[in-house]
Motif scaffolding. Structure first.
Motif, PDB file in Angstrom:
ATOM      1  N   HIS A  67       0.689  -1.159  -0.036  1.00  0.00           N
ATOM      2  CA  HIS A  67      -0.080   0.011   0.084  1.00  0.00           C
ATOM      3  C   HIS A  67       0.919   1.119   0.028  1.00  0.00           C
ATOM      4  CE1 HIS A  67      -3.182  -2.890   0.997  1.00  0.00           C
ATOM      5  NE2 HIS A  67      -2.495  -3.253   1.917  1.00  0.00           N
ATOM      6  N   LEU A  68       0.643   2.243  -0.708  1.00  0.00           N
ATOM      7  CA  LEU A  68       1.125   3.423  -0.819  1.00  0.00           C
ATOM      8  C   LEU A  68       0.310   4.639  -0.301  1.00  0.00           C
ATOM      9  CD1 LEU A  68       4.073   4.937  -2.399  1.00  0.00           C
ATOM     10  CD2 LEU A  68       2.468   5.078  -4.294  1.00  0.00           C
ATOM     11  N   LEU A  69       0.831   5.413   0.630  1.00  0.00           N
ATOM     12  CA  LEU A  69       0.056   6.416   1.158  1.00  0.00           C
ATOM     13  C   LEU A  69       1.010   7.765   1.196  1.00  0.00           C
ATOM     14  CD1 LEU A  69      -0.232   3.603   2.872  1.00  0.00           C
ATOM     15  CD2 LEU A  69      -1.401   4.976   4.376  1.00  0.00           C
ATOM     16  N   VAL A  70       0.208   8.776   0.970  1.00  0.00           N
ATOM     17  CA  VAL A  70       0.817  10.009   0.836  1.00  0.00           C
ATOM     18  C   VAL A  70      -0.194  10.783   1.769  1.00  0.00           C
ATOM     19  CG1 VAL A  70       1.010  12.364  -0.384  1.00  0.00           C
ATOM     20  CG2 VAL A  70       1.094  10.010  -1.545  1.00  0.00           C
ATOM     21  N   THR A  71       0.696  11.504   2.965  1.00  0.00           N
ATOM     22  CA  THR A  71      -0.213  11.952   4.033  1.00  0.00           C
ATOM     23  C   THR A  71      -0.229  13.412   3.874  1.00  0.00           C
ATOM     24  OG1 THR A  71       2.011  12.665   5.170  1.00  0.00           O
ATOM     25  CG2 THR A  71       1.073  10.502   5.528  1.00  0.00           C
ATOM     26  N   GLU A  72      -1.162  14.204   4.579  1.00  0.00           N
ATOM     27  CA  GLU A  72      -1.357  15.599   4.670  1.00  0.00           C
ATOM     28  C   GLU A  72      -0.160  16.440   4.642  1.00  0.00           C
ATOM     29  OE1 GLU A  72      -4.203  17.002   3.989  1.00  0.00           O
ATOM     30  OE2 GLU A  72      -5.603  15.336   4.336  1.00  0.00           O
ATOM     31  N   ASN A  73       1.053  15.886   5.364  1.00  0.00           N
ATOM     32  CA  ASN A  73       2.109  16.762   5.185  1.00  0.00           C
ATOM     33  C   ASN A  73       3.002  16.254   4.476  1.00  0.00           C
ATOM     34  OD1 ASN A  73       2.571  14.472   6.704  1.00  0.00           O
ATOM     35  ND2 ASN A  73       3.433  15.342   8.500  1.00  0.00           N
ATOM     36  N   ASP A  74       2.771  15.588   3.326  1.00  0.00           N
ATOM     37  CA  ASP A  74       3.541  14.998   2.175  1.00  0.00           C
ATOM     38  C   ASP A  74       4.579  14.152   2.373  1.00  0.00           C
ATOM     39  OD1 ASP A  74       2.319  17.212   0.636  1.00  0.00           O
ATOM     40  OD2 ASP A  74       3.826  18.687   1.158  1.00  0.00           O
ATOM     41  N   ARG A  75       4.099  13.211   3.517  1.00  0.00           N
ATOM     42  CA  ARG A  75       5.302  11.972   3.659  1.00  0.00           C
ATOM     43  C   ARG A  75       4.622  10.961   2.738  1.00  0.00           C
ATOM     44  NH1 ARG A  75       8.239  13.105   8.355  1.00  0.00           N
ATOM     45  NH2 ARG A  75       7.705  14.688   9.607  1.00  0.00           N
ATOM     46  N   ILE A  76       5.675  10.116   2.439  1.00  0.00           N
ATOM     47  CA  ILE A  76       5.506   8.965   1.629  1.00  0.00           C
ATOM     48  C   ILE A  76       5.617   7.622   2.337  1.00  0.00           C
ATOM     49  CG2 ILE A  76       6.020   7.609  -0.622  1.00  0.00           C
ATOM     50  CD1 ILE A  76       5.060  10.402  -1.174  1.00  0.00           C
ATOM     51  N   VAL A  77       4.551   7.013   2.307  1.00  0.00           N
ATOM     52  CA  VAL A  77       4.520   5.657   3.503  1.00  0.00           C
ATOM     53  C   VAL A  77       4.355   4.313   2.637  1.00  0.00           C
ATOM     54  CG1 VAL A  77       3.351   4.762   5.382  1.00  0.00           C
ATOM     55  CG2 VAL A  77       3.679   7.336   5.190  1.00  0.00           C
ATOM     56  N   MET A  78       4.892   3.323   2.955  1.00  0.00           N
ATOM     57  CA  MET A  78       4.558   2.049   2.490  1.00  0.00           C
ATOM     58  C   MET A  78       4.420   1.231   3.659  1.00  0.00           C
ATOM     59  SD  MET A  78       7.053   1.577  -0.853  1.00  0.00           S
ATOM     60  CE  MET A  78       7.031   2.252  -2.232  1.00  0.00           C
ATOM     61  N   MET A  79       3.408   0.297   3.239  1.00  0.00           N
ATOM     62  CA  MET A  79       3.044  -0.698   4.198  1.00  0.00           C
ATOM     63  C   MET A  79       2.650  -2.054   3.457  1.00  0.00           C
ATOM     64  SD  MET A  79       0.570   1.161   6.730  1.00  0.00           S
ATOM     65  CE  MET A  79       0.904   0.153   8.198  1.00  0.00           C
ATOM     66  N   GLY A  80       2.838  -3.383   3.859  1.00  0.00           N
ATOM     67  CA  GLY A  80       2.656  -4.400   3.233  1.00  0.00           C
ATOM     68  C   GLY A  80       4.104  -5.206   2.902  1.00  0.00           C
ATOM     69  N   TYR A  81       4.106  -6.006   1.850  1.00  0.00           N
ATOM     70  CA  TYR A  81       5.362  -6.484   1.419  1.00  0.00           C
ATOM     71  C   TYR A  81       6.242  -5.357   0.711  1.00  0.00           C
ATOM     72  CZ  TYR A  81       3.381 -11.238   1.607  1.00  0.00           C
ATOM     73  OH  TYR A  81       3.236 -12.384   2.356  1.00  0.00           O
ATOM     74  N   ASN A  82       7.415  -5.260   1.317  1.00  0.00           N
ATOM     75  CA  ASN A  82       8.183  -4.222   0.866  1.00  0.00           C
ATOM     76  C   ASN A  82       8.436  -4.142  -0.761  1.00  0.00           C
ATOM     77  OD1 ASN A  82      10.454  -2.594   0.499  1.00  0.00           O
ATOM     78  ND2 ASN A  82      11.817  -3.497   1.992  1.00  0.00           N
TER      79      ASN A  82
END
Length: 746
Positions: free
Chosen positions: A716-731
């Motif tokens: 899962h690829l996430l972008v936060t309100e303060n522009d941080r790029i986050v990944m979760m799940g299989y790397n």
């Protein structure tokens, strides 16, 4: 995991096996109407082709939407064309390291995920475990071992209990360790000890005075031990009493593949006992003739009974278990150490400390660029290497400073520096002005304000894809990105943007959805047309990739949508149908009718829906594929689209809304849930436990890739309100690495 478990063979009926050959590929949307993608190892076929031509399909769920008095516009096939793009419009991946990243962004994914790790050093010797997947479905596990100058030992990767360790763990051994092989440890004082899953070990009393061990854990699980007196002994799985192997005497060294055994005697004669086609202990040894005056100095065997031999005069020979002869490898000179990886892949450390490779580039073991090296190629970034070993799909190299470098497959953490699974909120950088996050199986993409497309490599640095401008949306067709521009033009980009094809249609496209080899296009007036393509694919580095598409000269106007198409909020797709979500929260899906056209049917018994997300699809199955629907009250509803079949042919689709609902949900993407209280988790996947989102999330995209056989992955690829790029799940960057880097310890 033992051999029979690793094969994971499952029976399938004729229909499932047929669909496995067809290899249908999912293309799904995330919670914001964007994509959630998978990839297929074989060329997919449009699932709509399973409907028999001309067969009438009575409604079997849902309500067919009647058209209004104004008939929808009909587009003629000759109005739609596919052509190669002009050179100036062709995109390319262009590295602009760090450009656009905010101050303080992570410089590498490994550093982002492992801030407390430091390189493992003061190592004296390295070894690997070979774990061979006979079924060949992509399972690429491995084990790694290291022994320090003081006799302390570490292990990481796959262990006998099936656990995966991506960080080196020190063995709990009081005595100094000389060698590790499979589930056994040989101490400096010659005692063989059997390891437990906890890292502790127990002595095998009758195996003392041992100088070398080889554990063949494939098929039969036999330990072979060479004693000081030159005799060889074996210990079967679950046995405590060793037995002498034949009448061999004067044996100086023992080596093994995954199935067979080699014995080298005091006269440098080499004996080969073949266990590839049966129990090794029942076979006689074959004497491998070593041409005079050569004498064996070093030996390395791959998992498939291929071996490299270095003689005292520096000559390199190749041994094949099928031909049972030694053949010189003339291209190599100055070799100090060597490693046979199996299946025609060979690695060499030279006197000057450089590392070279030859053969087929499996799992990136020859570096990121080569497909097949007919001549030796140097692996960059490696200096002063004194030892090199190869597992089934990964490599370890030891340098003069006692540091270990690793590369290749990391499916079970065998590289010792990357986590295969990110089970926690993992920030990999920051990127401003992202208006769409696009999780594709090969890498993440970001459409920024203004329509520029950026991506990110495994080092965590973001950079632009040159040639892509004013992009509005991006989807995935099989393994090829498809883009929609602000002007309403559609392009396909085979070969990771190395190629370009332009789809010409007689209108400006407002929105699109991709389902295998077909596109659903929506124009500004609410008309819809379905475009059919056929993929050309070829094998490269053990994988099939799409090189181009040709246009199937069919275009079908979708009926029944004209009454509400102007109210469409977003288009979606799953393996069987296209879906549409309207502004007022209604959900529709397509079905093929008897005259060959498509009609939209409404899913009834739903409240007003604000988001749709498709369940992941297992390629080669005909199981119902859930669609998750989030309503305006925070409840998640499950919609099943079930294929109705007759004589192994799909006749219609039946939709069912299940009565159970999930409560308190703010956002969905695939099976990912973000709750109204700010928690995040994945439904039904224990590896991603429920946890607090560290920052408010504004964009989510999910990628799933699963088949009926073999392993799969998703992230899962996430972008936060303060522009941080986050990944979760299989790397995404942790399943493999073709760039050698240091093994990290805590």
């Amino acid at each position: 995991m033992k051999m029979k478990m690793k094969m994971r063979m499952r029976a399938c009926n004729a229909l499932v096996c047929l669909l496995l050959v067809l290899a249908v590929l999912p293309a799904c949307k995330d919670s914001d109407g964007k994509k959630e993608q998978g990839q297929s190892p074989a060329s997919p076929v449009n699932p709509a082709s399973a409907f028999p031509s001309g067969q009438s399909t009575a409604p079997s769920g849902g309500t067919e939407v009647p058209g209004n008095s104004a008939a929808p516009k009909v587009f003629r096939p000759e109005e739609i064309n596919l052509a190669a793009c002009t050179p100036e419009s062709t995109a390319s991946l262009h590295t602009a390291a760090g450009a656009g990243l905010r101050q303080g962004a992570a410089s590498s994914s490994a550093a982002a995920a492992n801030p407390a790790r430091t390189p493992l050093d003061r190592i004296a010797s390295i070894s690997v475990g070979r774990i061979f997947d006979a079924a060949g479905y992509g399972w690429k596990p491995g084990s790694s071992y290291a022994i320090g100058a003081d006799g302390r030992a570490w292990t990481w990767g796959y262990n006998s209990s099936g656990e995966h360790m991506s960080t080196p763990v020190q063995l709990q051994e009081e005595a100094a360790v000389r060698q590790i092989s499979g589930s056994f440890v040989l101490t400096v004082d010659g005692q063989v000890r059997r390891m437990s899953d906890s890292g502790h070990s127990a002595a095998v009393p009758e195996l003392a005075g041992v100088v070398s061990i080889q554990h063949l854990d494939e098929m039969f699980g036999i330990l072979f031990a060479l004693k000081e007196d030159g005799t060889v002994w074996y210990l079967k799985r679950d046995s405590s009493k060793p037995v002498r192997l034949g009448n061999y005497t004067g044996i100086a060294s023992i080596y093994s593949t995954s199935f067979s055994l080699f014995l080298q005697d005091d006269n440098a004669q080499l004996h080969y006992i073949n266990g590839s086609y049966g129990e090794l202990l029942k076979n006689e040894a074959f004497l491998v003739p070593v041409p005079a005056p050569h004498k064996i100095s070093q030996f390395s065997a791959g998992f498939d009974d291929e071996a490299l031999i270095l003689t005292e005069d520096g000559t390199v020979f190749l041994f094949s278990g099928s031909e049972k002869v030694l053949k010189p490898v003339p291209a190599m000179s100055g070799v100090k150490r060597l490693a046979a990886a199996g299946q025609g892949l060979y690695l060499f450390a030279k006197d000057d400390g450089t590392v070279w490779g030859l053969g087929k580039n499996r799992s990136g073991m020859l570096g990121p660029d080569a497909d097949q090296a007919l001549e030796p190629v140097q692996l960059p970034g490696l200096k002063a290497v004194t030892e090199i070993v190869a597992g089934t799909d990964h490599v370890l190299a030891l340098n003069q400073q006692g540091e270990i470098y690793s590369w290749g497959s990391n499916m079970t953490g065998q590289l010792g520096r990357l986590d295969p699974v990110w089970d926690q909120w993992t920030e990999i950088g920051q990127l401003a002005d992202v208006r769409q996050a696009v999780a594709l199986p090969d890498r993440p993409y970001f459409i920024r304000e203004g329509g520029a497309v950026w991506t990110m490599e495994e080092d965590g640095q973001a950079y632009p894809v040159q040639g892509l401008t004013r992009i509005k949306d991006m989807e995935l067709m099989i393994d090829v990105p498809v883009t929609l521009s602000d002007e309403g033009t559609v392009h396909l980009w085979p070969g990771q943007f190395a190629g370009c094809q332009s789809l010409s249609v007689p209108f400006a496209v407002k929105d699109m959805a991709v389902n295998n080899e077909q596109l659903l296009l929506l124009d500004q007036e609410g008309n819809m047309v379905m475009v059919f393509l056929q993929a050309h694919r070829k094998e490269r580095a053990g994988r099939y990739e799409t090189t181009s598409f040709i246009l199937d000269k069919r275009s079908i106007t979708v009926k029944g949508a004209d009454a509400w198409a102007g109210r469409i909020k977003s288009l979606h797709a799953n393996p069987y149908a296209f879906l549409a979500l309207t502004e007022d929260g209604q959900v529709f899906y397509t079905e093929k009718t008897g005259d060959g056209s498509y009609v939209f049917k409404q899913v009834e018994d739903l409240p007003a829906i604000k988001q749709l997300a498709a369940e992941y699809y297992i390629i080669g199955t005909v199981d119902p594929v859930p669609i998750w629907a989030l309503d305006k009250e925070g409840r998640v509803h499950e919609i099943n689209l079930e294929l109705m079949r007759s004589s192994n042919k799909i006749t219609s689709i039946k939709d069912t809304v299940l009565p159970e609902v999930e409560q308190g949900t703010a956002r969905i993407s695939g099976r990912l849930r973000i709750t109204e209280s700010g928690e995040i988790y994945e439904r039904g996947w224990e590896k991603l436990p429920r946890q607090a989102a560290k920052h408010p999330v504004r964009l989510v995209s999910s990628s799933y890739s699963y088949a009926i056989e073999g392993p799969g992955s998703h992230y899962h690829l996430l972008v936060t309100e303060n522009d941080r790029i986050v990944m979760m799940g299989y790397n995404l960057f942790g399943g493999a690495s073709s760039k050698p880097d240091k093994v990290l310890a805590r």
